[in-house]
Each structure stands twice: as structure tokens, then as C-alpha cells.
Design an enzyme around this catalytic site. Structure first.
Site, PDB file in Angstrom:
ATOM      1  N   HIS A 196       0.841  -1.208   0.000  1.00  8.55           N
ATOM      2  CA  HIS A 196       0.000   0.000   0.000  1.00  8.55           C
ATOM      3  C   HIS A 196       0.867   1.245   0.000  1.00  8.55           C
ATOM      4  CE1 HIS A 196       1.111  -0.539   4.216  1.00  8.55           C
ATOM      5  NE2 HIS A 196       0.832   0.739   4.410  1.00  8.55           N
ATOM      6  N   ASP A 235       0.678   5.131   1.805  1.00  9.85           N
ATOM      7  CA  ASP A 235      -0.057   5.610   2.978  1.00  9.85           C
ATOM      8  C   ASP A 235      -1.120   6.660   2.655  1.00  9.85           C
ATOM      9  OD1 ASP A 235       1.130   3.934   4.807  1.00  9.85           O
ATOM     10  OD2 ASP A 235       2.840   5.272   5.087  1.00  9.85           O
ATOM     11  N   HIS A 262       4.732   0.164   0.116  1.00  5.93           N
ATOM     12  CA  HIS A 262       5.553  -0.600   1.056  1.00  5.93           C
ATOM     13  C   HIS A 262       4.738  -1.743   1.653  1.00  5.93           C
ATOM     14  CE1 HIS A 262       3.586   2.652   3.251  1.00  5.93           C
ATOM     15  NE2 HIS A 262       3.580   1.860   4.309  1.00  5.93           N
ATOM     16  N   ARG A 287       5.703   5.837  14.096  1.00  3.76           N
ATOM     17  CA  ARG A 287       5.444   6.296  12.722  1.00  3.76           C
ATOM     18  C   ARG A 287       4.806   7.687  12.707  1.00  3.76           C
ATOM     19  NH1 ARG A 287       1.513   3.914   7.919  1.00  3.76           N
ATOM     20  NH2 ARG A 287       0.063   5.528   8.526  1.00  3.76           N
TER      21      ARG A 287
HETATM   22  C1  SIN Z   1       3.311   0.839   7.664  1.00  2.00           C
HETATM   23  O1  SIN Z   1       3.433   2.039   7.862  1.00  2.00           O
HETATM   24  O2  SIN Z   1       2.601   0.402   6.778  1.00  2.00           O
HETATM   25  C2  SIN Z   1       4.075  -0.126   8.540  1.00  2.00           C
HETATM   26  C3  SIN Z   1       5.462  -0.340   8.051  1.00  2.00           C
HETATM   27  C4  SIN Z   1       6.258  -1.197   8.990  1.00  2.00           C
HETATM   28  O3  SIN Z   1       5.883  -1.383  10.148  1.00  2.00           O
HETATM   29  O4  SIN Z   1       7.306  -1.675   8.565  1.00  2.00           O
END
Ligand code: SIN
Length: 290
Positions: free
Chosen positions: A107, A109, A266, A281
Site C-alpha cells: 500500500h 499511505d 511498502h 510512525r
Molecule cells: C506501515 O506504515 O505500513 C508499517 C510499516 C512497517 O511497520 O514496517
């Protein structure tokens, strides 16, 4: 065009980690108040490499927030609750009691927002002894590898993205999908509009390059019947994550990744059933795609 441009950097060094995207940056301590010229070089490295990594950083939540604010205003996830003391930071936590992970499908973000996140800054607080890597894919390369015929067909199409009940969650609501499988707190987005349509081919506002703008939140194509759109979206998703377009990062405590959601997807790998992984995050707000 996609090669690292180390020679242009005076304050940092960039070391590519894969042929398609991703570079480790050295020579910078992100806990410090960065001079503008260093910030400009980090931005150049982000644009050149799509995702950049810093190791051995020792950051308080305030340090990480200060760094993120150099790139714009911060965006809070409409469906996931931020930390009590730092609502702009989403703590991504998975323990041995959790069976699902957050971000465990390809996906980009907040594609489901009218203005999807420009960038994401993810800081590793605690990582498993092995596993828990993250992968990224380069959506410029995915676009450039399409045939002229496919590029022409996609030129005026808009993908419809939804914030919940998407395929990567087997069509379930986030609440039901995570239920007793992940202890992160889901919240109600209230009045926020979380279904939005964006061009399937987006022009990056800073580089001017075109990227195939697909991700797990895209569930349909504006004006198309699902029987028509699904096969095309399935192809585009498969195509966009070919190994040749990807890189994979092995986290250590103190690693930080900064990625550009305007030209990447990612995927967080869930392969550490008996260990704990804790990440902080922050997402930086973006513009309406065109
Ligand atoms: C995400 O922001 O999708 C999670 C990425 C991760 O935890 O590596």
C-alpha cells in the site's frame, strides 16, 4: 535518472541498497537541529532514492516530530489512534500475542484521503532478532515498464481508494480484521471522508516524473463496472510489486526510514511470531494527486 547523485551532496553520503530504489544515508545525526542546507540535501536524497534510511539514531519522540515537521504539517491516521502523549505519532506494536501486523499488505499511505500522505517517517524502537523487515517498490519504474498502449489507456483513469474494508484485509473492517489478532487501537474516523478517487498515473509534484499510483486501498476505477476494473487492478498491483522494482530493509533498533508515498508502496513482513516489534510512525501531509 534513477542513479544516486552522491557527488551533489556536500553534507551527507547516500549508499544505494538495491538497484531499483532505497539508499542508506550517513553523516547526519537526526536528533540535532538540522541546518537548512542539510535538510535540503536529505530532501534531494529522498527524491533521488524514493526511500532513505538512517542507522544508529537516538531520537526522543520530540526529536522525531521536529525532524518530520521540516517537511510540512503532520497527518493523523483517521482509523488508528496515535500515542496518548503524542497524537501525531502512531505506535506500531506487535507482540507474540498478536497474530496480525499493521501494514502487512502492499500500500501507499493514506491513498484513501483527498490529500494522501506525502511521506512517512518510521523509527525502530524495538525489533525482533530476525525478521520484521519492510519492503518498498518503486512506482516510477513500474509506470515506465508498462507498454505505450497500457500507458495510453491509464492516462485519464482514476482509481477509487477506500480507507476500510479493502481487499488486503479480506474486505473486513479494520476493527474486525484486527479484532483479537492485533492489540493496536482502531478508532472511528467520524466525518472524515475516507473514500477518494485519484489518477492511476500521478505526476510527482517535485520531480515531474510519472508514477503508477496503485496500492492496496484502490478498489475500483471511476466509471467502470467492478467486473471490468478488478482484472486491470489485479494486473497493475502484480506488476507494480515485481521483485525488480523493490528493495528490502533489515531494521535495527535506532534505524529510521523516510519514504515518499507519491512514488512508492511498502509492505511490512509478518515473520516474527514469537518476538516483539515496536515502531514510531509519523506521516507528513501531502497534496491532491494530479
Ligand atoms: C506501515 O506504515 O505500513 C508499517 C510499516 C512497517 O511497520 O514496517
Amino acid at each position: 535518472m534513477n542513479a544516486p547523485r552522491n557527488s551533489l551532496y556536500r553534507h551527507i553520503e547516500a549508499h544505494r541498497i538495491a538497484g531499483s530504489l532505497g539508499a542508506e544515508i550517513t553523516g547526519v545525526d537526526l536528533s540535532q537541529d538540522l541546518p537548512d542546507e542539510v535538510t535540503r540535501e536529505i530532501n534531494a536524497a529522498l527524491l533521488d532514492n524514493q526511500v532513505i534510511f538512517f542507522r544508529d539514531q537516538s531520537l526522543s519522540p520530540e526529536n522525531q516530530l521536529d525532524f518530520a515537521r521540516r517537511w510540512g504539517t503532520l497527518h493523523q491516521h483517521p482509523f488508528m489512534k496515535g500515542m496518548d502523549a503524542y497524537p501525531d505519532i502512531l505506535e506500531i506494536r506487535k507482540t507474540p500475542a498478536d497474530k496480525k501486523n499493521f501494514g502487512g499488505s502492499w500500500h501507499s499511505d493514506q491513498m484513501f484521503m483527498d490529500k494522501p500522505a506525502m511521506g512517512t517517517i518510521l523509527y525502530a524502537k524495538e525489533v525482533p532478532s530476525v525478521g520484521g523487515d519492510t519492503m518498498w517498490t518503486n512506482l516510477y519504474l513500474a509506470y515506465e515498464a508498462l507498454s505505450d498502449g497500457m500507458k495510453a489507456m491509464l492516462a485519464d483513469l482514476r482509481g477509487v481508494s477506500v480507507g476500510d474494508h479493502f481487499k488486503g484485509h479480506d474486505g473486513k473492517s479494520r476493527k474486525d480484521f484486527y479484532a483479537d489478532k492485533l492489540s493496536m487501537q482502531v478508532r472511528d474516523p467520524g466525518d472524515i471522508q475516507t473514500t477518494n478517487a485519484h489518477p492511476l498515473v500521478r505526476t510527482h509534484p517535485e520531480t515531474g516524473r510519472r508514477a503508477l499510483y496503485v496500492g492496496g486501498h484502490v478498489q475500483g476505477i471511476e466509471g467502470w463496472h467492478p467486473d471490468e476494473s478488478q482484472p486491470l487492478l489485479d494486473f497493475l498491483m502484480r506488476h507494480s510489486v515485481k521483485p525488480e522494482f523493490t528493495c528490502r530493509f533489515r531494521w535495527e533498533t535506532g534505524s529510521l526510514a523516510f519514504w515518499d508515498n507519491r512514488c512508492t508502496q511498502h509492505y511490512a513482513i509478518n515473520d516474527y511470531p514469537s518476538e516483539t516489534r515496536v515502531m514510531h510512525r509519523i506521516t507528513v501531509s501531502g497534496d491532491a494527486p494530479y
